[in-house]
Structure formats: C-alpha cells, structure tokens
Scaffold this motif. Sequence first.
Motif, short mmCIF file in Angstrom:
data_model
loop_
_atom_site.label_atom_id
_atom_site.label_comp_id
_atom_site.label_asym_id
_atom_site.label_seq_id
_atom_site.Cartn_x
_atom_site.Cartn_y
_atom_site.Cartn_z
N VAL A 1 1.17 -1.44 0.00
CA VAL A 1 0.14 0.03 -0.04
C VAL A 1 1.01 1.53 0.09
O VAL A 1 0.68 2.07 -0.70
CB VAL A 1 -1.21 0.11 1.23
N VAL A 2 1.57 1.37 0.30
CA VAL A 2 3.11 2.41 1.36
C VAL A 2 3.54 2.58 -0.44
O VAL A 2 3.76 3.75 -1.01
CB VAL A 2 4.00 1.93 2.41
N GLY A 3 3.98 2.05 -0.75
CA GLY A 3 4.37 1.15 -2.39
C GLY A 3 3.52 1.87 -3.43
O GLY A 3 3.75 2.58 -3.78
N TRP A 4 2.35 1.84 -3.42
CA TRP A 4 1.61 2.35 -4.17
C TRP A 4 0.61 3.25 -4.25
O TRP A 4 0.93 4.55 -4.78
CB TRP A 4 0.30 1.51 -4.31
N ALA A 5 0.77 3.70 -2.80
CA ALA A 5 0.66 5.61 -2.65
C ALA A 5 1.62 6.05 -2.68
O ALA A 5 1.24 6.72 -3.10
CB ALA A 5 0.27 5.52 -0.86
N THR A 6 2.97 5.61 -3.08
CA THR A 6 4.23 6.73 -3.10
C THR A 6 4.64 6.86 -4.36
O THR A 6 5.45 7.71 -4.83
CB THR A 6 5.30 6.24 -2.33
N ALA A 7 4.50 5.59 -4.94
CA ALA A 7 5.12 5.74 -6.55
C ALA A 7 3.58 5.17 -7.77
O ALA A 7 4.35 4.95 -8.28
CB ALA A 7 6.35 4.36 -6.51
N GLY A 8 3.04 5.43 -7.36
CA GLY A 8 1.40 5.24 -7.73
C GLY A 8 2.38 3.51 -9.26
O GLY A 8 1.81 2.43 -8.38
N SER A 9 1.15 4.05 -9.93
CA SER A 9 1.63 2.11 -10.90
C SER A 9 2.75 2.15 -11.41
O SER A 9 3.00 1.02 -12.00
CB SER A 9 1.05 3.37 -12.69
N ARG A 10 3.66 2.87 -10.88
CA ARG A 10 5.27 1.90 -11.18
C ARG A 10 5.60 1.27 -10.13
O ARG A 10 6.36 0.10 -10.72
CB ARG A 10 6.32 2.99 -11.17
N PHE A 11 4.83 1.42 -9.29
CA PHE A 11 5.23 0.06 -8.49
C PHE A 11 4.18 -1.15 -8.45
O PHE A 11 4.76 -2.21 -8.13
CB PHE A 11 5.12 0.85 -7.05
N ALA A 12 3.06 -0.17 -8.98
CA ALA A 12 1.85 -1.65 -9.25
C ALA A 12 1.74 -2.79 -10.62
O ALA A 12 0.76 -3.38 -10.98
CB ALA A 12 0.00 -0.91 -8.69
N SER A 13 3.04 -2.43 -11.16
CA SER A 13 3.08 -2.31 -12.53
C SER A 13 3.53 -4.07 -12.53
O SER A 13 3.87 -4.03 -11.70
CB SER A 13 3.57 -1.93 -12.97
N LEU A 14 2.96 -4.83 -13.11
CA LEU A 14 3.79 -6.09 -13.55
C LEU A 14 4.86 -6.29 -13.50
O LEU A 14 5.76 -7.41 -12.81
CB LEU A 14 2.77 -7.09 -14.39
N GLN A 15 5.38 -5.50 -14.42
CA GLN A 15 6.95 -5.36 -14.45
C GLN A 15 7.59 -5.36 -13.33
O GLN A 15 8.46 -5.85 -13.14
CB GLN A 15 7.39 -4.64 -15.79
N ASN A 16 6.90 -3.76 -12.52
CA ASN A 16 7.42 -4.52 -11.16
C ASN A 16 7.56 -5.35 -10.09
O ASN A 16 8.82 -5.76 -9.04
CB ASN A 16 7.29 -2.60 -10.26
N VAL A 17 6.65 -5.77 -10.17
CA VAL A 17 6.64 -6.94 -9.57
C VAL A 17 7.53 -8.16 -9.63
O VAL A 17 7.72 -8.70 -8.93
CB VAL A 17 4.78 -7.85 -9.45
N GLU A 18 7.75 -8.58 -10.93
CA GLU A 18 8.38 -9.14 -11.68
C GLU A 18 9.60 -8.77 -10.90
O GLU A 18 10.89 -9.85 -10.88
CB GLU A 18 8.46 -9.64 -12.91
N VAL A 19 10.51 -7.50 -10.87
CA VAL A 19 11.46 -7.24 -10.33
C VAL A 19 11.26 -7.36 -9.25
O VAL A 19 12.46 -8.11 -8.27
CB VAL A 19 11.47 -6.05 -10.21
#
Length: 360
Positions: free
Chosen positions: A62-80
């Motif tokens: 939640v903190v990541g999504w709130a502070t970084a938005g779509s960059r954090f929530a992207s599938l590519q970032n989840v893979e990272v």
Amino acid sequence: MSEPTIGARTTGGDDIAQRLPGQDAGTAGGHQQAVVSTSRRWAGSGATRNGGLVVALLLLCVVGWATAGSRFASLQNVEVILSLAAVTGVLAIAMTFVITAGGIDLSVGSVLGLASVWASTLATQAMAQQSGWVVMVGCALAVGLGCGLVNGVLIAYGRVVAFIATLAMLAAARGLAEIIAGRRTQIVSVDSFLDTFRGDVLGLPVIVWIFLVVAVAGWFLLNRTTFGRRTVAVGGNPEAARLAGINVRRHTLYLYGLTGLAAGVGGVMMLARTTAGSSTHGTLIELDVIAAVVVGGTLLAGGRGTIVGTVLGVLIFATLTNVFIQNDLNSSVQAVAKGAIIVGAVLLQQWSARRDTVTT
C-alpha cells in the motif's frame, strides 16, 4: 500450512516423544502429552505470526502504491521484486534448517560468489560449450556442496563453534574466488545456459520458478519428513535427540551440506541474473538471509522453524528495498529500517518465549 515446532530448549517431535531409558510408562505418556500441548500452542502462534507477516507485506505494498503509483503496481515491477527475492529466498530456505537446528552459517554469500566464479571460468565454459549448460550448473553445485560439507565436518566432528567455522569459510571462499577470477568479472558466453536460465516460463523468470520449487521442497522436507522432525529435535535439545537415537553429528553435517548446496544454486541464479561471474557476488547477502529467517519466525535459539514465515520475510525485505528504490530514497535510511525490523522481530521472539515459559 502448519509448521513443525518445539518449545525452546525442550524435547519434542515424533522422533523423541518416546520412552527414554529409565522412564516408566507414566512418565513417557506425560512427556508425550506435554509435547502435543506445546506443538498445538506453537501451531496456533505460528498461524497468528504468519498472518501478521502477510499484513505487514500488504501494508508495504500500500505504501509503495501510494508513493510510487503505477510504477510500483505494474506487473513488470512485481517481476522485479520476485527476481530480487529469488536468490536470497533460496539461501534463506536452507538457512531455516540450520537455524532451526541451533546453528548458523555466515559463509553462504562467499560460497555463492565462489560458485559463480568457478562455474564461469574459461575452462568450465569451454566444456559447457561442448557438453551443454549442465557442466556449469554441476560445477556450481559441486563447489557449494563441497564448501558446505567442509563447514559441517569442522562443526560436527571438529567441534568448532559454528560462528567461527563459517566465518573462516566466509573469508576463505571470498579470497579463493578473487584468486580464481583475478579480481575480474567473467562474462558468461554459453548460449544454452543463458537461453535456459534467463528465459520466462508462464510469464515468470526461471529464477523465480527455482525459488518457488525450492520453497515447496523445503516446506515438505521440514514438515513432512523424518529429516525435518530430526532437525527440530536437534535444535530443541541435542542431548535428548541423541538419547532418542538421532545421530546428531551426522545430521549436522547434512544440514551444512544443504546450505552449501543452496549457495551453489544461488550461484547459478546469480549468473543468470547478471550474465557474469564475480568474486563480489553475494557480498553481505548472508545478513539479508538471516534477517529474513528471523523476521519470519524461526527461533535463533533453535527448536522452531517456519518455511512459510521465511518466504514472507524474504518478500517483505525485497518489497521494502523496491519501495526505497522507487522513491529514490537513501540506501542508508533503508539499512536503518531493516535494522529496526530485525530488532523488533528478536524482541518479539523473546517476549513470546517468556510468555510460553510462564504458561507451561
């Protein structure tokens, strides 16, 4: 999923809940009832603890999504995040067994670096070009297993304290890796290796699948086999385990062989991630590994281990690192945050142990 547990420094587990020499039937029966009661209590606390780890992981997301938005929530970032967790996770699964048995292994990072260097030498890669990537993988696993068995022999049969033996291996393995590599980075040029381990399967990198397979295998080994029950018994009370017929020294040797083998697997995964072997691979990764195991709920004193908790601990630290990177925050602040989490986890373990001692 339940985890095998045992009261700190007490006997327990299927292998040692038997009548010991000199015990009458009533004493043995009472001992078995106490073991069952202890196991049930730890199972309940384990479910609560894992639930708390899940909540902590979700809060970080939640903190990541709130502070970084779509960059954090992207599938590519989840893979990272999953790729970042994979190497640490494999080492942490094996470390869970060693710490559950009351030991420690500080050398896993250095052994990983040595395995990556040895598997990527010109001679090894030349053989791999002719015979396939199995040569490189086999070399890395053999190096890791060999170092782990050396640790095991020193600790189990040489009576060297685990901290000292593995600290010596930490220095020796890193030095040998530097000598072999000449302090240079060795680029992997074996196409079959790169194609196999840098690809994706069902949308996930191969190294993530390796982590998942190791986690499932580790859970089964700790929770559903005699090996796992013996590991818990040795960590809870080595003398009682010995009286129950467990060969404690041999079992200790196996455990350190397991961590060495995991370091070899980690070396292969690091080669896949970086396409290069280097003596710097795995530097200080043992700190993240031990931290994830402790935060996950495995007792540093031995006698209780949890693979599910370890996996959650690894994911928490990987997500925390990613949140800091996404927000361009200072790595020093990240180190302070990790330290605070570790101290909090240890204090929680101590409080839990005191509470169970009072209620026993």
